[in-house]
Motif scaffolding. Structure first.
Motif, short mmCIF file in Angstrom:
data_model
loop_
_atom_site.label_atom_id
_atom_site.label_comp_id
_atom_site.label_asym_id
_atom_site.label_seq_id
_atom_site.Cartn_x
_atom_site.Cartn_y
_atom_site.Cartn_z
N LYS A 39 0.86 -1.19 0.00
CA LYS A 39 0.00 0.00 0.00
C LYS A 39 0.89 1.23 0.00
O LYS A 39 1.85 1.31 0.78
CB LYS A 39 -0.91 0.02 1.23
N GLN A 92 -9.47 8.55 -6.60
CA GLN A 92 -8.85 8.55 -5.27
C GLN A 92 -7.96 7.34 -5.04
O GLN A 92 -7.02 7.40 -4.25
CB GLN A 92 -9.94 8.58 -4.18
N LYS A 93 -8.26 6.23 -5.72
CA LYS A 93 -7.51 5.00 -5.49
C LYS A 93 -7.21 4.31 -6.82
O LYS A 93 -7.90 4.51 -7.82
CB LYS A 93 -8.29 4.05 -4.58
N ARG A 114 -5.76 0.30 -8.05
CA ARG A 114 -5.24 -1.03 -7.72
C ARG A 114 -4.45 -1.57 -8.91
O ARG A 114 -4.98 -1.71 -10.01
CB ARG A 114 -6.37 -1.99 -7.33
N GLN A 116 0.84 5.74 -0.54
CA GLN A 116 0.09 6.99 -0.68
C GLN A 116 0.92 7.97 -1.51
O GLN A 116 2.11 8.17 -1.24
CB GLN A 116 -0.21 7.61 0.68
N VAL A 148 -3.64 11.16 -2.22
CA VAL A 148 -4.02 12.03 -1.12
C VAL A 148 -3.43 13.40 -1.38
O VAL A 148 -2.23 13.64 -1.11
CB VAL A 148 -3.52 11.49 0.23
N GLU A 201 -3.18 5.04 -3.01
CA GLU A 201 -4.17 6.04 -2.59
C GLU A 201 -3.61 7.43 -2.92
O GLU A 201 -2.47 7.75 -2.56
CB GLU A 201 -4.43 5.93 -1.10
N ASP A 216 -1.92 -1.29 -3.90
CA ASP A 216 -3.04 -0.38 -3.72
C ASP A 216 -2.50 1.02 -3.48
O ASP A 216 -1.83 1.30 -2.48
CB ASP A 216 -3.89 -0.83 -2.53
#
Length: 384
Positions: free
Chosen positions: A142, A153-154, A156, A144, A382, A380, A378
């Motif tokens: 994961k 926003q995300k 995969r 960011q 931000v 993210e 994954d």
């Protein structure tokens, strides 16, 4: 060929021959004690064939030996694993056997006893290593990224490096890849190099493109070349075959995905080699200069050898393979010295770097201290 290359090649072959001879001698001593076998000539031929099987199989892929090239290459590959672990195990066994002999032990004790223990350990390593090679796992990361990615926003990612399709790895292992990727259910699939093992001929003959083409994701499938694509010398044919099944190979190119983020695909370092016409590759700075760096920059670079430049040029996520994490321990001690990151995750400034041990393998279908893997990453987004 220049003189230096020829001398180096002769030196390597003599060294390899010496190690094979040492293993063969240990095997002969053990078999002679076990069976009282006296067919030294036959045994020598068998050992010589084992030592040469990989070379014969590799060269024979495009000759009349094609029907047996695959089995020969597989046998020769296992010989490499036997050679490596034999060189680690047999000297210890020989020293213990010598001490037992000097201590007055019977021949059965110091030859058959130590030899059987060494053989048992070797067999366990090969069995466990074979399982690790053919039974891939999903490894999860994961990260960011402090940027906006359009309305996303995300993200995969499913990533598989170092598939090494050829005479040993084929459609069967590809189906395992497809199964793992479906479990991940990614938005995008990324393949950072060494999709081929070397020669493209087995890939075409066994219609592996039909299987590979089953990889599918909403945002597409993207790949780059690795060093092994250049070993085969058929990069244009490889790129065309990938394009025909909807996999875009980025050759020092960038792709803007859904107006949200960039995929930057670098040619492998081997593109500067003689089989690639010495074309070389572009620096990262030149690849990113026309891009909108307010959007996330995700880079595929087969070898994790340029992480500092990636960090300096604003790459947010760098994905690599190549190292196999040494594939067979203790080789990982070498890859750890060669690369700043030889496996796993590293944060370097604002760069997230991830290196996979690979989905396939080179040479022996054996992994000790590493595992065949598919990565689920994954991401993210931000905004800072």
């Amino acid at each position: 060929m220049n003189r230096r290359f020829i001398v180096s090649l002769i030196g390597i072959l003599l060294f390899y021959g010496g190690l094979s001879l040492y293993l063969g001698w240990n095997g002969w001593v053990y078999l002679s004690a076990l069976y009282d076998w006296n067919h030294a000539g036959i045994y020598s031929v068998i050992v010589a064939l084992l030592a040469l099987a990989f070379i014969i199989g590799r060269v024979g892929q495009s000759t009349l030996l094609k029907p047996i090239a695959g089995p020969l290459k597989l046998v020769g590959s296992y010989w490499f694993a036997i050679l490596e672990y034999g060189v680690l195990l047999f000297p210890v066994a020989d020293i213990v056997a010598l001490l037992l002999k000097l201590g007055g032990a019977e021949r059965d004790a110091y030859v058959l006893g130590t030899g059987s223990i060494a053989l048992f350990v070797l067999l366990i390593l090969l069995i466990v290593g074979t399982r690790n090679a053919w039974s891939p796992v999903i490894r999860h990361y994961k990260v960011q990224i402090p940027k906006q990615a359009g309305g996303r926003q995300k993200l995969r990612i499913a990533m598989a490096s170092d598939i090494h399709l050829g005479t040993t790895i084929g459609n069967g292992h590809l189906h395992r890849l497809i199964h793992k990727v479906k479990q991940i259910n990614p938005d995008i699939i990324l393949l950072p190099g060494d999709i081929l093992d070397d020669d493209i001929e087995p890939f075409i003959r066994h219609k592996m493109a039909d299987t590979l083409g089953k990889l599918d994701a909403p945002l597409g499938v993207f790949a780059v070349t690795g060093n092994h694509e250049y070993i085969g010398g058929k990069v244009p044919e490889f790129v065309a075959a990938m394009d025909a099944i909807g996999i875009r190979v980025l050759m020092d190119e960038t792709a803007l995905i859904a107006d949200s983020f960039y995929i930057i695909g670098r040619k492998d370092k081997a593109s500067a080699g003689f089989r690639a016409g010495n074309a070389g590759r572009l620096p990262i700075s030149e690849l990113v200069s026309p891009l909108d760096n307010s959007l996330p920059l995700i880079m595929l670079d087969h070898q994790p050898s340029d992480l500092s430049n990636a960090a300096m040029n604003g790459i947010d996520l760098s994905l690599s393979g190549h190292t196999h994490r040494g594939q067979m321990a203790p080789n990982h001690l070498v890859t750890k010295r060669l690369f700043e990151l030889d496996w796993g995750y590293l944060k370097k400034g604002s760069l997230h770097a991830i290196v996979s041990s690979g989905f396939g393998f080179w040479g022996p279908p054996v992994r000790i201290g590493s595992r065949s893997e598919v990565l689920q990453i994954d991401v993210e987004f931000v905004p800072a």
